[in-house]
Design a protein around this motif. Structure first.
Motif, PDB file in Angstrom:
ATOM      1  N   GLU A 138     -25.138  -9.108  87.063  1.00  0.00           N
ATOM      2  CA  GLU A 138     -24.459  -7.853  86.715  1.00  0.00           C
ATOM      3  C   GLU A 138     -25.023  -7.222  85.439  1.00  0.00           C
ATOM      4  O   GLU A 138     -25.079  -5.997  85.304  1.00  0.00           O
ATOM      5  CB  GLU A 138     -22.955  -8.120  86.543  1.00  0.00           C
ATOM      6  N   HIS A 139     -25.457  -8.045  84.477  1.00  0.00           N
ATOM      7  CA  HIS A 139     -25.915  -7.511  83.203  1.00  0.00           C
ATOM      8  C   HIS A 139     -27.391  -7.096  83.214  1.00  0.00           C
ATOM      9  O   HIS A 139     -27.886  -6.574  82.220  1.00  0.00           O
ATOM     10  CB  HIS A 139     -25.686  -8.536  82.084  1.00  0.00           C
ATOM     11  N   TRP A 140     -28.097  -7.334  84.336  1.00  0.00           N
ATOM     12  CA  TRP A 140     -29.493  -6.909  84.411  1.00  0.00           C
ATOM     13  C   TRP A 140     -29.576  -5.402  84.654  1.00  0.00           C
ATOM     14  O   TRP A 140     -28.720  -4.812  85.318  1.00  0.00           O
ATOM     15  CB  TRP A 140     -30.215  -7.619  85.559  1.00  0.00           C
ATOM     16  N   GLU A 141     -30.653  -4.806  84.152  1.00  0.00           N
ATOM     17  CA  GLU A 141     -30.920  -3.406  84.453  1.00  0.00           C
ATOM     18  C   GLU A 141     -31.829  -3.309  85.671  1.00  0.00           C
ATOM     19  O   GLU A 141     -32.366  -4.309  86.152  1.00  0.00           O
ATOM     20  CB  GLU A 141     -31.611  -2.727  83.258  1.00  0.00           C
ATOM     21  N   GLU A 142     -31.993  -2.088  86.165  1.00  0.00           N
ATOM     22  CA  GLU A 142     -32.949  -1.798  87.229  1.00  0.00           C
ATOM     23  C   GLU A 142     -33.751  -0.575  86.814  1.00  0.00           C
ATOM     24  O   GLU A 142     -33.174   0.433  86.418  1.00  0.00           O
ATOM     25  CB  GLU A 142     -32.228  -1.538  88.547  1.00  0.00           C
ATOM     26  N   GLN A 143     -35.060  -0.691  86.889  1.00  0.00           N
ATOM     27  CA  GLN A 143     -35.927   0.401  86.467  1.00  0.00           C
ATOM     28  C   GLN A 143     -37.096   0.516  87.432  1.00  0.00           C
ATOM     29  O   GLN A 143     -37.508  -0.451  88.069  1.00  0.00           O
ATOM     30  CB  GLN A 143     -36.477   0.134  85.058  1.00  0.00           C
ATOM     31  N   LYS A 144     -37.638   1.733  87.512  1.00  0.00           N
ATOM     32  CA  LYS A 144     -38.900   1.892  88.225  1.00  0.00           C
ATOM     33  C   LYS A 144     -40.017   1.340  87.334  1.00  0.00           C
ATOM     34  O   LYS A 144     -39.928   1.367  86.105  1.00  0.00           O
ATOM     35  CB  LYS A 144     -39.142   3.354  88.551  1.00  0.00           C
ATOM     36  N   ILE A 145     -41.062   0.869  87.969  1.00  0.00           N
ATOM     37  CA  ILE A 145     -42.154   0.239  87.235  1.00  0.00           C
ATOM     38  C   ILE A 145     -42.729   1.179  86.175  1.00  0.00           C
ATOM     39  O   ILE A 145     -43.154   0.731  85.101  1.00  0.00           O
ATOM     40  CB  ILE A 145     -43.253  -0.225  88.215  1.00  0.00           C
ATOM     41  N   LYS A 146     -42.714   2.474  86.424  1.00  0.00           N
ATOM     42  CA  LYS A 146     -43.310   3.422  85.478  1.00  0.00           C
ATOM     43  C   LYS A 146     -42.604   3.443  84.126  1.00  0.00           C
ATOM     44  O   LYS A 146     -43.184   3.913  83.135  1.00  0.00           O
ATOM     45  CB  LYS A 146     -43.320   4.826  86.069  1.00  0.00           C
ATOM     46  N   TYR A 147     -41.373   2.914  84.056  1.00  0.00           N
ATOM     47  CA  TYR A 147     -40.675   2.848  82.780  1.00  0.00           C
ATOM     48  C   TYR A 147     -40.924   1.528  82.049  1.00  0.00           C
ATOM     49  O   TYR A 147     -40.437   1.324  80.949  1.00  0.00           O
ATOM     50  CB  TYR A 147     -39.169   3.054  82.993  1.00  0.00           C
TER      51      TYR A 147
END
Length: 426
Positions: free
Chosen positions: A224-233
């Motif tokens: 739950e505490h993990w983020e999700e980002q696109k690789i470009k970030y």
């Protein structure tokens, strides 16, 4: 007179291959004429077919039509004959249980009289090194008809041939079963390795943490505490170019990742120049856009340069990114599916994952501390599994050595095949 084998029992003879077998050459019909290959009726054997494991030719071998057979002036060889590869690699051998023909890279051996084909299968297989030494050629090695015909082979009486063939089939089958079981162990360990990596890079190391949906189908839930980002970030594409001829050339291999080309030169061609190649720094992620969907991605542990056809990614913020964590994530079996999904192309072999698409892929982003913990955990597990696999591979190697020694001792009459028992080689 010198032979490739040592002394034989006093009541055995030594003859040449041509005294025991008729040797038959093969041919290849034109590949662009459909009628030569459609309605296929005759097995057509090539050296590649002989490189596979096992004593017998299998059913998956390509076939040609009777018209194609006539076109290439090849002959149909009787069932229960031996076929040998005479072009590199020289000396691979099989027995066919059905009529067949071959291309010109093979020679077929039809028995002239009453001999045990299985006995001579073992004899000729054992002579592989000797046959290779007889090969000649500059572009590629080839074993001539004359050389093969004049190879010396043992010639015991037919009763001895039958006993030895039965004995070796029995013992070699036992050894082969052990080898198959050990290879299965390795396969299961490789699956375990993939499972460990997938679980660690997508779920973390705490089994009691609260979870949430990741939005990525193959991942499912993430902590739950993990983020999700696109690789470009997380990473940017580095286009830094090299202007020194002294730079270390790096290559990317699907199976082993990024390695200096000098260590792998036998596996590929050496580049003429590295000027204008892309600069790679230790910690960069190298991607082969053409084969990303097959897992051609890896972390570089070296400073060097790589082909301009490859893409190089560098972390935007080293305080936030543990590159080794993403090395394992990007080389994960399931991430290959993301590379395919986001890639494009007109056919499978031209499927590319360009930087714009690659950087659009959504990935989990644990804290830097967790990324490091996960990467270290995977490294530890990988070392443990690698050691176990290495020990099993060593055991397989010893079994193969034992099998070879057993064949030699039997076909040259140095053991009593009625009394010998399979030693415990584990």
């Amino acid at each position: 007179m010198s032979y490739w084998f040592n002394e034989l029992p006093s009541d055995w003879n030594v003859v040449k291959v041509k005294n025991v077998f008729n040797m038959i050459s093969g041919g290849t019909p034109k590949s662009d004429i459909e009628e030569y290959w459609s309605d296929s009726e005759v097995i057509w054997v090539t050296p590649e077919d002989l490189s596979k494991e096992g004593k017998y030719l299998n059913d998956s071998i390509r076939k040609i039509s009777n018209l194609g057979l006539q076109n290439c002036s090849a002959n149909v060889i009787k069932a229960n004959s031996i076929v040998v590869s005479t072009r590199a690699p020289i000396g691979n051998v099989k027995v066919s249980t059905v009529p067949f023909t071959t291309n010109q890279g093979c020679k077929s051996l039809e028995a002239k009289g009453k001999v045990n084909i299985t006995y001579y299968y073992y004899v000729i297989a054992l002579a592989k090194e000797h046959l290779n030494n007889l090969g000649q050629g500059t572009t590629f090695l080839e074993l001539s008809n004359y050389s093969l015909k004049n190879v010396f082979v043992p010639y015991p009486d037919i009763n001895s041939q039958d006993l030895i063939a039965y004995y070796l089939d029995t013992k070699c089958n036992q050894i082969d079963e052990l080898i198959v079981a050990k290879k299965k162990q390795i396969s299961l360990l490789e699956q375990q390795r993939q499972s460990i990596i997938t679980e660690a890079v997508t779920k973390g190391l705490n089994p009691n943490v609260k979870m949430k949906d990741s939005g990525v189908e193959w991942i499912g839930e993430i902590p739950e505490h993990w983020e999700e980002q696109k690789i470009k970030y997380l990473f940017f594409e580095s286009i830094e170019r090299n202007f020194s001829e002294d730079a270390t050339l790096l290559s990317l291999f699907t199976s082993i990742g990024v390695k200096p080309r000098r260590d792998m030169e036998e596996k590929g061609n050496k580049a003429q120049t590295v000027i204008n190649y892309k600069v790679v720094r230790k910690g960069d992620i190298v991607v082969n856009k053409l084969l990303a969907w097959m897992g051609a991605i890896g972390l570089s542990e070296y400073n060097g340069v790589t082909s301009p056809d490859y893409d190089v990614y560098r972390s935007l913020n080293s305080a936030r990114i543990e590159e080794l964590y993403y090395h394992y994530y990007f080389r994960n079996h399931y991430f290959k599916g993301d590379c395919f999904k986001f890639g494009r192309g007109i056919m499978m072999m031209r499927w590319r994952t360009y930087p714009e698409q690659f950087k659009s892929i959504l990935v989990p982003v644990p804290s830097k501390e967790e990324q490091t913990q996960i990467a270290n955990y995977i490294e530890t597990k990988e070392k443990e599994l690698a050691l176990t696999i290495k020990n099993i591979e060593h055991s397989i190697h010893k079994l193969k050595e034992y099998r070879q020694a057993l064949i030699y001792e039997a076909v040259t009459g140095k053991i009593d095949v009625r009394d010998m028992e399979l030693d415990e080689v584990r």
